[in-house]
Design a protein around this motif. Structure first.
Motif, short mmCIF file in Angstrom:
data_model
loop_
_atom_site.label_atom_id
_atom_site.label_comp_id
_atom_site.label_asym_id
_atom_site.label_seq_id
_atom_site.Cartn_x
_atom_site.Cartn_y
_atom_site.Cartn_z
N ASN A 161 28.48 26.07 -3.67
CA ASN A 161 28.34 27.22 -2.77
C ASN A 161 27.75 28.44 -3.49
N PRO A 162 26.56 28.29 -4.07
CA PRO A 162 25.97 29.41 -4.82
C PRO A 162 25.74 30.64 -3.96
N GLN A 163 25.63 30.45 -2.64
CA GLN A 163 25.40 31.59 -1.75
C GLN A 163 26.55 32.57 -1.75
N ASN A 164 27.71 32.16 -2.29
CA ASN A 164 28.86 33.06 -2.35
C ASN A 164 28.95 33.83 -3.66
N ALA B 30 27.77 36.45 -6.74
CA ALA B 30 27.14 37.77 -6.84
C ALA B 30 25.66 37.61 -7.18
N GLY B 31 24.84 38.37 -6.48
CA GLY B 31 23.41 38.34 -6.75
C GLY B 31 22.60 37.46 -5.83
N TRP B 32 23.28 36.64 -5.01
CA TRP B 32 22.55 35.79 -4.06
C TRP B 32 21.97 36.68 -2.96
N PRO B 33 20.67 36.56 -2.67
CA PRO B 33 20.04 37.43 -1.66
C PRO B 33 20.66 37.24 -0.28
N SER B 34 20.92 38.32 0.40
CA SER B 34 21.57 38.27 1.72
C SER B 34 20.68 37.66 2.79
N ASN B 35 19.36 37.66 2.55
CA ASN B 35 18.44 37.12 3.56
C ASN B 35 18.13 35.64 3.37
N ALA C 19 10.59 32.25 -6.58
CA ALA C 19 11.79 32.80 -7.20
C ALA C 19 12.93 31.79 -7.16
N VAL C 20 13.78 31.83 -8.20
CA VAL C 20 14.98 31.01 -8.26
C VAL C 20 16.18 31.91 -8.54
N PHE C 21 17.34 31.44 -8.12
CA PHE C 21 18.59 32.14 -8.40
C PHE C 21 19.24 31.52 -9.61
N ASN C 22 19.50 32.34 -10.64
CA ASN C 22 20.14 31.87 -11.87
C ASN C 22 21.56 32.45 -11.94
N PRO C 23 22.59 31.64 -11.71
CA PRO C 23 23.96 32.14 -11.80
C PRO C 23 24.34 32.44 -13.24
N ALA C 24 25.51 33.01 -13.43
CA ALA C 24 25.95 33.37 -14.78
C ALA C 24 26.04 32.16 -15.70
N GLU C 25 26.32 30.98 -15.12
CA GLU C 25 26.45 29.76 -15.93
C GLU C 25 25.15 29.40 -16.65
N VAL D 38 21.09 24.35 -13.12
CA VAL D 38 21.89 25.36 -12.43
C VAL D 38 21.01 26.40 -11.74
N ALA D 39 19.74 26.09 -11.58
CA ALA D 39 18.82 27.01 -10.90
C ALA D 39 18.67 26.59 -9.44
N PHE D 40 18.67 27.59 -8.53
CA PHE D 40 18.57 27.32 -7.10
C PHE D 40 17.32 28.03 -6.55
N PRO D 41 16.35 27.26 -6.03
CA PRO D 41 15.12 27.88 -5.52
C PRO D 41 15.39 28.71 -4.27
N LEU D 42 14.89 29.94 -4.27
CA LEU D 42 15.12 30.84 -3.14
C LEU D 42 13.94 30.88 -2.17
N SER D 43 12.79 30.36 -2.61
CA SER D 43 11.57 30.36 -1.79
C SER D 43 10.72 29.19 -2.23
N ASP D 44 9.59 28.97 -1.57
CA ASP D 44 8.64 27.97 -2.07
C ASP D 44 8.31 28.30 -3.51
N ILE D 45 8.40 27.31 -4.38
CA ILE D 45 8.14 27.57 -5.80
C ILE D 45 7.18 26.54 -6.37
N GLU D 46 6.52 26.92 -7.45
CA GLU D 46 5.71 26.00 -8.26
C GLU D 46 6.27 26.05 -9.67
N ILE D 47 6.54 24.88 -10.24
CA ILE D 47 7.12 24.83 -11.58
C ILE D 47 6.30 23.91 -12.50
N MET D 48 6.52 24.06 -13.77
CA MET D 48 5.89 23.19 -14.77
C MET D 48 7.00 22.55 -15.59
N ILE D 49 6.97 21.23 -15.71
CA ILE D 49 8.01 20.53 -16.50
C ILE D 49 7.37 19.78 -17.67
#
Length: 405
Positions: free
Chosen positions: A305-308, A310-315, A371-377, A394-405
């Motif tokens: 439940n990362p949406q709960n 601190a720092g998770w965008p309200s929108n 953008a991604v959400f990075n919790p304290a962990e 532990v990263a949660f994508p907040l929008s369409d993202i492009e990544i490199m692995i």
């Protein structure tokens, strides 16, 4: 520092080294080489081979036994026919790789057996409601099945030189696994002087009486060894239960440990359990003015439940679906409340990983767009944040993202 103190510390280090398996033999071999007048050319390559043996990137393991601990927990006993199992420190884990119907993923599990036992590793696994890997391991794995894993790793272990001998282990549910290893390590320790001063207070909380893992074994260990004290807590007891109940809080910890601030400051605390459990315990210890450096926490996976947090965008809603594009490899859709690494694996992509809780940084990927959400962990370094890197486990994508692995 007085010479007497320095000499005592030096004697302690020497005693500990002599207790390490193979140390005395290595000293004798070194002495023989010196007496022979060797230039050590015959040892060329041995260092690399030794490192590979002690710290292998991968282990080939076979399930020798499936031990049912509780209705919701099993211990998989894993052996190797191809290599000697490398040493580990009590509290460390291995990352177990699995292939479930074509989906390749992995989960870290603490080794619950003693470090002195090198014929096998015990992994104690509790069923997670809706869990992808835990349900597979409990319901489908049988003796003879083969797995691959990393070598032992992790920073959650007892260091006698720095942590002292007055230990408190707060375990929740399957968080008892590394505690069992630590207890067995102390039992097997041959340093009589250290063992005489050792104290370990295990505070073990379980949801139900039937969920208590290693119940009889722990009771027997407590009966046989003076260094061990166990406090049992059941959070959802039946009407007949007579023991301690409820959550761990400041009042309960004060009841169990006392309110002497000086004594509390000398204890080393270990906390292992679900994310919500160790977060709660850490806060209670903070309220008791226990210094952060005296608290060691083993994280068990990404936060739920990362949406709960601190720092998770309200929108951004937890059920939102976004598009993940992996540069040069493809794209897929994923929910924003699912860790990026999990969704990558579900669609056949992967990144090297081990802890899956933000600590080891092996699963780092670079966020090129979005953008991604990075919790304290996540424990990101400042350079990671500056250049767009994240720990995908532990990263949660907040929008369409492009990544490199």
């Amino acid at each position: 520092m007085p010479n007497s103190v320095i000499e005592k510390e030096q004697r302690t280090v020497v005693n500990i080294l002599h207790a390490v398996d193979g140390y005395n033999e290595a000293l004798a071999h070194q002495k023989n080489l010196y007496q022979a007048g060797t230039d050590f050319n015959e040892q060329k390559g041995n260092v690399a081979q030794t490192i590979a043996r002690l710290h292998p990137k991968r282990l080939k393991l076979t399930v020798s036994e499936v031990i049912v601990d509780t209705p919701s927990t099993v211990t998989l006993r894993l052996t190797s026919n191809t290599q000697t199992l490398p040493p580990f420190q009590a509290g460390q884990y291995i990352n177990l790789f699995v292939d479930i119907n074509g989906t390749k993923t992995a989960r870290p599990y603490a080794i619950s057996s003693a470090p002195q036992q090198r014929d096998y590793y015990d992994l104690t696994i509790k069923r997670v409601e809706g869990g992808f890997v835990s349900n597979y391991l409990l319901d489908q794995v049988k003796p003879g099945d083969s797995f691959e894993s990393t070598g032992p790793m992790g920073t959650f272990y007892h260091n006698p030189l720095f942590h002292g001998d007055d230990l408190v282990f707060i375990a929740g549910g399957s968080g008892i696994a590394p505690a069992r290893s630590m207890i067995k390590d102390i039992v097997a320790n041959t340093l009589v002087e250290r063992k005489k001063n050792q104290k370990l207070h295990l505070i073990y909380t379980s949801s139900y009486q039937a969920d208590v893992i290693f119940d009889e074994e722990l009771k027997q260990l407590e009966k046989e060894h003076d260094f061990l004290r166990i406090s049992w807590i059941i959070t959802r007891p039946n009407e007949q239960y007579q023991g301690m109940t409820g959550r761990i809080n400041v009042e309960r910890l004060t009841q169990l440990l006392g309110d002497d601030a000086e004594k509390l400051s000398q204890k080393m605390f270990y906390v292992c359990g679900p994310t919500s459990f160790h977060d709660h315990c850490a806060e209670q210890l903070r309220l008791l003015n226990v210094k952060a450096r005296r608290v060691r926490i083993e994280c068990n996976g990404p936060p739920k439940n990362p949406q709960n947090l601190a720092g998770w965008p309200s929108n951004v809603n937890a059920s939102d679906v976004i598009k993940v594009t992996i540069k040069g490899q493809g794209s897929f859709e994923a929910r924003v409340d699912e860790p990026l690494l999990n969704s990558m694996e579900r669609y056949g992509f992967s990144a090297e990983n081990a802890c899956r809780s933000g600590e080891c940084s092996l699963c780092r990927v670079k966020v090129l767009n979005g953008a991604v959400f990075n919790p304290a962990e996540a424990k990101l370094r400042s350079t990671d944040e500056a250049f767009g890197w994240c720990h995908s486990c532990v990263a949660f994508p907040l929008s369409d993202i492009e990544i490199m692995i």
